[in-house]
Enzyme design. Structure first.
Site: not given
Length: 316
Positions: A40, A113, A155
């Protein structure tokens, strides 16, 4: 299938970060890796969330995407590009995008995301407001890469197991987790969460993390890792720049799923993602496919199962 996870310590200079990423991609490809994952925020770890706007790219153009396409084509690899800032619907926020490139250098899928890291850590000394500079994505995405069906996540998504069960229901055999886990949350939860996602979904997990002290003052945990579907660690980094590799044995995965059919024993309905190829994918369905399921446009919350309602969606 040999795979690689790249660990970086990205700074505040995009061009320097891209040069480091390209060098590490070449290093990974030289080991024989067919699939390579970047972490990321690989092009930028800025001083503020809003800094992402200064390097955000429209679909199909810009130095970040140019480098990714070139590297995939040059090394004849599948390249899953951690996250970079992509322009979305907002003039003041970006999408945190994971893009997948074929060995021909073509974009075959992207995932934005879903879950944003808006938290204050228990010690009270660290707080994050990712939504200040990022707007959430709207879809669950899987994509084909040779014999692997890739389930995309980023994440903070790691803390939402229902996302991963949707990915597996859609056919995922490998879960991608590019991340920038903080040193604090990483030490507490990184391995536990990753191993749990591997075991409960009987999937390989490839997790590429940022790892070290950054120019912007942040400290990230590192320990990029690859787990097999039984939760065994196949490779792990420490801190600092690193390339880790492992061989994924899909025949063993299929045997495990047959002998220990936990996925077939699921009693709570999970809505599978319908198939769709993204508009900017330009390779044949034989070489790549993407599956998506729409989320709520306002909250980013995932669709409810047929018999259960989902709470509103609120990182690492």
């Amino acid at each position: 299938m040999k795979v690689a996870a790249i660990q970086m310590v990205s700074g505040i200079d995009r061009d320097r970060n891209l040069a480091a990423a390209e060098r590490l991609i070449a290093e990974a490809a030289a080991t024989g890796a067919r699939l390579v994952l970047l972490p990321e925020n690989f092009p930028l770890m800025g001083q503020r969330e809003e800094d992402k706007l200064t390097i955000a790219e429209a679909d199909g153009s810009g130095p970040i995407q140019t480098m990714l396409s070139r590297a995939a084509r040059q090394h004849q690899i599948w390249l899953a590009a951690g996250t970079y800032p992509a322009r979305g619907d907002s003039a003041t926020r970006v999408r945190a995008r994971l893009s997948i490139y074929s060995p021909q250098g073509m974009l075959t899928a992207h995932y934005d995301k879903l879950h944003l890291f808006d938290v204050q850590l228990p010690d009270g000394r660290e707080s994050y407001l990712e939504s200040r500079g990022i707007e959430p994505g709207l879809a669950v995405v899987t994509a084909r890469a040779d014999e692997a069906e890739l389930g995309c996540s980023i994440c903070y998504d790691l803390r939402f197991p229902e996302l991963y069960r949707q990915l597996v229901t859609a056919g995922a055999t490998v879960l991608l987790v590019p991340a920038a886990f903080t040193a604090t949350t990483g030490a507490a939860h990184w391995h536990t969460l990753l191993r749990a996602r591997a075991i409960e979904n009987q999937c390989f997990v490839i997790a590429a993390n940022q790892g070290g002290s950054h120019e912007n003052g942040r400290a990230t945990y590192g320990h990029s890792v690859i787990y097999d579907p039984w939760g065994e660690c196949l490779a792990e980094a420490g801190t600092g720049e690193a390339v880790i590799t492992a061989e994924l044995d899909f025949a063993s995965q299929r045997e495990l799923r047959q002998r220990f059919p936990v996925l077939a024993h699921q009693r709570i309905a999970v809505q599978a993602a319908p198939s769709a190829v993204i508009p900017d994918a330009s390779v044949s369905a034989k070489t790549a496919s993407t599956k998506t399921a729409a989320a709520s446009p306002n909250t980013g919350a995932m669709p409810a199962s047929p018999t259960h309602s989902a709470p509103s969606g609120d990182r690492s």
